[in-house]
Design a protein around this motif. Structure first.
Motif, PDB file in Angstrom:
ATOM      1  N   GLY A 451       0.914  -1.128  -0.215  1.00 25.12           N
ATOM      2  CA  GLY A 451      -0.052  -0.045  -0.077  1.00 25.12           C
ATOM      3  C   GLY A 451       0.770   1.145   0.048  1.00 25.12           C
ATOM      4  O   GLY A 451       0.032   2.170   0.179  1.00 25.12           O
ATOM      5  N   SER A 452       1.989   1.039  -0.171  1.00 26.63           N
ATOM      6  CA  SER A 452       3.005   2.354  -0.161  1.00 26.63           C
ATOM      7  C   SER A 452       2.975   3.086  -1.564  1.00 26.63           C
ATOM      8  O   SER A 452       2.061   2.462  -2.238  1.00 26.63           O
ATOM      9  CB  SER A 452       4.295   2.098   0.347  1.00 26.63           C
ATOM     10  OG  SER A 452       4.933   1.140  -0.573  1.00 26.63           O
ATOM     11  N   ASP A 453       4.003   4.013  -1.780  1.00 25.26           N
ATOM     12  CA  ASP A 453       4.127   4.495  -3.138  1.00 25.26           C
ATOM     13  C   ASP A 453       4.166   3.559  -4.237  1.00 25.26           C
ATOM     14  O   ASP A 453       4.966   2.156  -3.992  1.00 25.26           O
ATOM     15  CB  ASP A 453       5.149   5.651  -3.120  1.00 25.26           C
ATOM     16  CG  ASP A 453       4.799   6.800  -2.175  1.00 25.26           C
ATOM     17  OD1 ASP A 453       3.582   7.010  -2.127  1.00 25.26           O
ATOM     18  OD2 ASP A 453       5.754   7.494  -1.868  1.00 25.26           O
ATOM     19  N   ALA A 454       3.690   3.807  -5.291  1.00 23.74           N
ATOM     20  CA  ALA A 454       3.837   3.032  -6.446  1.00 23.74           C
ATOM     21  C   ALA A 454       5.382   3.006  -6.841  1.00 23.74           C
ATOM     22  O   ALA A 454       5.995   3.729  -6.571  1.00 23.74           O
ATOM     23  CB  ALA A 454       2.997   3.196  -7.684  1.00 23.74           C
ATOM     24  N   HIS A 455       5.766   1.957  -7.669  1.00 24.22           N
ATOM     25  CA  HIS A 455       6.965   1.810  -8.192  1.00 24.22           C
ATOM     26  C   HIS A 455       7.165   2.092  -9.679  1.00 24.22           C
ATOM     27  O   HIS A 455       6.232   1.800 -10.499  1.00 24.22           O
ATOM     28  CB  HIS A 455       7.572   0.403  -8.041  1.00 24.22           C
ATOM     29  CG  HIS A 455       7.697  -0.223  -6.632  1.00 24.22           C
ATOM     30  ND1 HIS A 455       8.910  -0.066  -5.821  1.00 24.22           N
ATOM     31  CD2 HIS A 455       6.630  -0.660  -5.828  1.00 24.22           C
ATOM     32  CE1 HIS A 455       8.474  -0.790  -4.717  1.00 24.22           C
ATOM     33  NE2 HIS A 455       7.202  -1.073  -4.663  1.00 24.22           N
ATOM     34  N   SER A 456       8.213   2.945 -10.023  1.00 25.76           N
ATOM     35  CA  SER A 456       8.498   2.850 -11.539  1.00 25.76           C
ATOM     36  C   SER A 456       8.850   1.696 -12.457  1.00 25.76           C
ATOM     37  O   SER A 456       9.134   0.709 -11.689  1.00 25.76           O
ATOM     38  CB  SER A 456       9.668   4.101 -11.670  1.00 25.76           C
ATOM     39  OG  SER A 456       9.818   4.264 -12.834  1.00 25.76           O
ATOM     40  N   ALA A 457       8.186   1.782 -13.703  1.00 24.69           N
ATOM     41  CA  ALA A 457       8.521   0.553 -14.362  1.00 24.69           C
ATOM     42  C   ALA A 457       9.987   0.506 -14.835  1.00 24.69           C
ATOM     43  O   ALA A 457      10.615  -0.766 -15.004  1.00 24.69           O
ATOM     44  CB  ALA A 457       7.745   0.717 -15.640  1.00 24.69           C
ATOM     45  N   GLU A 458      10.573   1.473 -14.897  1.00 21.18           N
ATOM     46  CA  GLU A 458      12.187   1.507 -15.091  1.00 21.18           C
ATOM     47  C   GLU A 458      12.982   0.775 -13.844  1.00 21.18           C
ATOM     48  O   GLU A 458      13.580   0.076 -14.036  1.00 21.18           O
ATOM     49  CB  GLU A 458      12.610   2.967 -15.537  1.00 21.18           C
ATOM     50  CG  GLU A 458      14.071   2.841 -15.806  1.00 21.18           C
ATOM     51  CD  GLU A 458      14.063   2.150 -17.331  1.00 21.18           C
ATOM     52  OE1 GLU A 458      15.067   1.457 -17.633  1.00 21.18           O
ATOM     53  OE2 GLU A 458      13.118   2.369 -18.131  1.00 21.18           O
ATOM     54  N   SER A 459      12.486   1.388 -12.561  1.00 24.71           N
ATOM     55  CA  SER A 459      13.008   0.408 -11.609  1.00 24.71           C
ATOM     56  C   SER A 459      12.793  -0.979 -11.339  1.00 24.71           C
ATOM     57  O   SER A 459      13.554  -1.575 -11.037  1.00 24.71           O
ATOM     58  CB  SER A 459      12.538   1.531 -10.089  1.00 24.71           C
ATOM     59  OG  SER A 459      11.159   1.386  -9.949  1.00 24.71           O
ATOM     60  N   VAL A 460      11.524  -1.186 -11.794  1.00 24.51           N
ATOM     61  CA  VAL A 460      11.188  -2.574 -11.659  1.00 24.51           C
ATOM     62  C   VAL A 460      12.250  -3.341 -12.561  1.00 24.51           C
ATOM     63  O   VAL A 460      12.602  -4.673 -12.395  1.00 24.51           O
ATOM     64  CB  VAL A 460       9.614  -2.732 -12.005  1.00 24.51           C
ATOM     65  CG1 VAL A 460       9.372  -4.165 -12.157  1.00 24.51           C
ATOM     66  CG2 VAL A 460       8.688  -2.105 -10.929  1.00 24.51           C
TER      67      VAL A 460
END
Length: 522
Positions: A451-460
């Motif tokens: 439930g925290s901030d979403a992750h960037s697709a680039e960081s994933v």
């Protein structure tokens, strides 16, 4: 009902895009090279525009900033907006409103805020487009003493031997008959950049007016030229030529080269059956194939490489804040020659049509100076917002890259999303983390499991590559296992998304990686 003529007044609203406004919008998305070309065209077309050579001459501009008013000075004016320090190195332009027709164009949605172009006389900072050349060492023969250090990398590339020249020099040493020499020269001209013949043997034979047997005999001679592998008609033939040159084209190697599709799939057992050897021997053959050059002609590719020059610099200040400045070397500097305009417009011998033309040129020049200034300010404003949004990435790395879209930047700086899209197109930013295109910072969001901030697709994608690079040959991670590991890191991602990211990065499936790591381990 009688038909009659009458006048009616109707009130309505409509958006009118004048040519000047359309060009101003276009300037936003131009790259450095395109902008420089556009300014060059304007300098040639408009007699009232001149290039600022940085000579200190006022070029007829009257309202210079005085020392008593440092706020109007032409040096860098660092300012701070929130937590981000901004080094603004933007100079204001001359006010030509008294002599030029004012452009009644709305720049609010294009640039964001009004320019101060019409209040000062200094041009935006940029490079000197002409450099002074020292001719003192030139002798009577037209050139001085030869010094290789005086030649730039571009000059060395320009003097490099091309693939065609390299092959034609070797053809001159071959004992070929006249017709064969002409046909060989024709085949040299038919090679693509990689050194391949892209036409079929039948088409080549028909074009040269010979049978395929004579063509094959000529090709066998030409395929002995340097570099090994040229004049091949397929990848298999190219590799066979190189193996023959190295005296390594034995039956097992030939069998493996005939089944390059199995090599790509790393199907060792099938290759072993076709070649009649064990898998250990197949692994050694594949390692040897990897040392060959599949595109021998690329060694002679002399196309100049265009270096990427950043439009914006982002540096860490002494107090820990970020300093953002435009790259002055990429900003064209133009001035308006007011003395020349005043002399012509005030002359009694100037015709009425000429004065009208000068007025149009003055309005166009004033618009260009203003548009360039506003373009620079808009780029700086967008870059400042990017730094605010991606502060964690700049400090800690790609794992902390935040998901972001154009709307977030547009709302913060008070512009339309289309304007932000134009500004970020073809623009590059230098950061302590490396050189990035502005579009790099806009990535999709991947949900979080906690439930925290979403992750960037680039960081994933970065985390996914880290997991795959850390694999060991006897424990290759499947896509399901990768999903499980990513969820442990708080990344809520589907298996199909993992497969899509993996394929986009050029990473094979778990089966392919297992075979590849097995080959590397042996």
């Amino acid at each position: 009902m009688a038909i009659a003529q009458r006048l009616e007044l109707r009130q309505g609203q409509s958006l009118v895009m004048t040519p000047q406004l359309q060009q101003a919008i276009k300037l936003l998305q131009l790259s450095q090279i395109e902008l420089a070309s556009f300014v060059e065209q304007e300098l040639e077309r408009n007699p009232l525009l001149t290039r600022d050579e940085g000579s200190g001459d006022d070029s007829g501009d009257a309202d210079r900033p005085s020392a008593d008013n440092p706020a109007d000075g032409d040096g860098p004016r660092p300012s701070t907006e929130g937590p981000v320090g901004i080094d603004r190195d933007i100079r204001d332009q001359a006010d030509m409103g008294q002599q030029a027709t004012s452009l009644q164009d709305g720049y609010e949605n294009v640039f964001g805020d009004d320019s101060v172009t019409d209040r000062a006389a200094q041009p935006s900072p940029g490079p000197d487009d002409l450099t002074e050349t020292n001719w003192a060492g030139i002798g009577a023969g037209g050139r001085g003493d030869f010094d290789d250090s005086e030649f730039s990398g571009d000059e060395r590339l320009a003097s490099a031997v091309s693939l065609r020249d390299h092959l034609m020099a070797q053809l001159a040493e071959l004992a070929l008959a006249g017709p064969d020499r002409l046909m060989a020269a024709n085949l040299v001209d038919s090679l693509d950049e990689a050194g391949y013949l892209t036409e079929s043997s039948a088409d080549i034979a028909a074009r040269l007016g010979i049978d395929e047997v004579a063509l094959e005999a000529l090709l066998r001679v030409l395929q002995e030229l340097d570099p090994p592998g040229v004049f091949a008609r397929s990848l298999q033939e190219c590799l066979e030529i190189q193996c023959r040159e190295a005296d390594r084209l034995d039956p097992s190697m030939a069998a493996v080269l005939r089944h390059l599709d199995l090599v790509a799939r790393r199907d060792l057992s099938a290759l072993a059956r076709h070649a009649g050897v064990d898998e250990d021997e197949i692994i050694e053959i594949i390692k040897e194939i990897r040392t060959l050059n599949p595109k021998p002609g690329h060694a002679f590719d002399t196309a100049p490489v265009q270096a990427v020059i950043p439009d914006v610099f982002i540096r860490r200040g002494s107090d820990g804040d970020w300093l953002i400045e435009l790259n002055a070397e990429t900003m064209p500097r133009v001035l308006i020659d007011r003395r020349y305009a005043a002399r012509l417009s005030g002359s009694d011998t100037t015709r009425k049509d000429d004065k009208a033309y000068l007025s149009d040129c003055l309005a166009s020049a004033n618009w260009l100076v203003k548009a360039l200034d506003q373009r620079a300010r808009t780029i700086l404003k967008v870059a400042t917002s990017l730094v605010r949004q991606q502060d964690a990435f700049l400090r800690f790395g790609i794992a902390h890259l935040r998901p972001m879209n154009l709307k977030a930047i547009a709302e913060e700086i008070g512009m339309h999303e289309s304007t932000v899209s134009r500004v970020t197109a073809n623009k590059w930013v230098w950061t302590p983390r490396g050189l990035f295109e502005m579009k790099f910072f806009f990535t999709a969001a991947i949900g979080s499991t906690d439930g925290s901030d979403a992750h960037s697709a680039e960081s994933v994608r970065h985390r996914l590559r880290q997991l795959i690079d850390a694999e060991v040959p006897n424990a290759i991670l499947s896509d399901d296992k990768l999903v499980e590991l990513l969820k442990r890191d708080g990344i809520d991602i589907a298996r199909r998304t993992v497969a899509k990211y993996r394929e986009a990065m050029g990473i094979g499936s778990s089966t392919e990686r297992r075979r590849q790591k097995a080959i590397g381990r042996r």
